[in-house]
Design an enzyme around this catalytic site. Structure first.
Site, PDB file in Angstrom:
ATOM      1  CD  GLU A 153      -3.151  -0.767   2.476  1.00 32.33           C
ATOM      2  OE1 GLU A 153      -3.123   0.196   2.561  1.00 32.33           O
ATOM      3  OE2 GLU A 153      -3.740  -1.596   2.694  1.00 32.33           O
TER       4      GLU A 153
ATOM      5  CB  SER B 142      -4.055   7.868  -3.692  1.00 33.10           C
ATOM      6  OG  SER B 142      -4.072   8.594  -2.355  1.00 33.10           O
TER       7      SER B 142
END
Length: 323
Positions: free
Chosen positions: A60, A148
């Protein structure tokens, strides 16, 4: 069995360490991994013991956020991103791409095949988001989505998308970050992402310099480039020979709105159930996208079709629909 995102649950991490087939972590290349006291010492699921036992994968990374519409500090109408009181990050599309390249390179330099044991860690790497999405975003003053992604929420690519394409391409590849439609007298650094040995930049056919020393392995910077209407061309070379090239051209004034349907392989089906996504694009008289046009667009729909919704990333920009 896997051990993904153990974070700081020491008991759970200790239990799965001897049995997991790989280990997933979420540390963002945190320097605290270099400060652990011994092989078994752990930070957010990372330890040298785990690294040596099974593949260690960052699952991540790069949780930062940057919206597509803010090109850079020199592009109208925004001229950079003005951070609001509830925004965590302050990126333009350009600086977001540069930061993504730097982070990707940090993992590449610390991959498991590195001969330096202190920099031999990662067997795999994944960013947290490919597309902007309705998730736990941290740009609450400015955005309606988490930004993102490498593409926005309707899959329109950001500059970071092309940067990742270049970095992961086994063939020579190149991309000029941004556009070439600036106000007169603009002087800026032009960034070129390339996986070639060197890059030469040209403004209207005249060389603006050669760079053979990329930052973070892929970023070829050319400072103090003065905008001149026409073309901006980058040529990447390997062994002195052209290996990849890209050219941007200056767009003219906005002339029309171009609608591009995204439909299934059989075309739009008049069956009362099919759905079409429509990309809305402002182009000049030659059909070139006008990258800095940000005028309001109102939509109408006639006939038996049903408007299911529209996407506008910014909280401050209204989206008006007439049905």
């Amino acid at each position: 069995m896997v051990g993904a995102r153990g974070n700081d649950n020491v008991e759970a991490n200790t239990a799965i360490t001897p049995i997991a087939e790989f280990f997933g972590v979420m540390i963002g290349q945190d320097p605290r991994t270099d400060q652990l006291s011994g092989p078994a010492a752990m930070f957010r699921g990372y330890s040298a013991e785990r690294r040596d036992r099974a593949p260690l994968i960052e699952t991540e990374d790069f949780r930062d956020e940057g919206a597509r519409r803010f090109w850079d500090d020199f592009s109208p109408p925004y001229f950079g991103f003005k951070k609001g009181p509830n925004d965590t990050y302050q990126y333009t599309s350009e600086s977001f791409a540069l930061a993504g390249i730097a982070r990707y390179r940090a993992y590449w330099d610390n991959r498991i095949s590195n001969g330096d044991p202190d920099r031999s860690k990662w067997s795999g790497y994944a960013s947290i988001y490919f597309s902007d999405s309705d998730a736990d975003g941290r740009q609450d003053s400015s955005e309606v989505a988490r930004v993102s992604g490498k593409v926005d929420a309707v899959r329109l690519p950001k500059e970071i998308y092309f940067a990742h394409r270049v970095m992961q391409n086994e063939q020579p590849d190149i991309h000029i970050l941004g556009h070439w439609s600036y106000p007169d007298k603009t002087v800026k650094t032009v960034y070129v992402a390339a996986n070639t040995q060197s890059v030469e930049l040209f403004v209207n056919g005249k060389s603006a310099g050669v760079n053979a020393r990329p930052a973070n392995g892929y970023v070829f910077a050319f400072s103090n480039v003065e905008f001149a209407p026409g073309s901006l061309k980058a040529i990447g070379r390997n062994g002195g020979k052209t290996a990849a090239q890209e050219e941007l051209t200056t767009a003219g004034p906005p002339a029309r709105i171009k609608l591009t349907p995204i439909i299934g392989p059989l075309g739009l089906q008049a069956d009362g159930r099919d759905v079409a996504l429509i990309d809305v694009e402002v182009v000049d008289a030659k059909g070139r996208r006008v990258p800095t046009d940000d005028a309001r667009v109102d939509f109408t729909i006639d006939g038996p079709g049903i408007w299911r919704g529209g996407y506008n990333a910014a909280k401050r920009i209204p989206l008006t629909i007439y049905i």
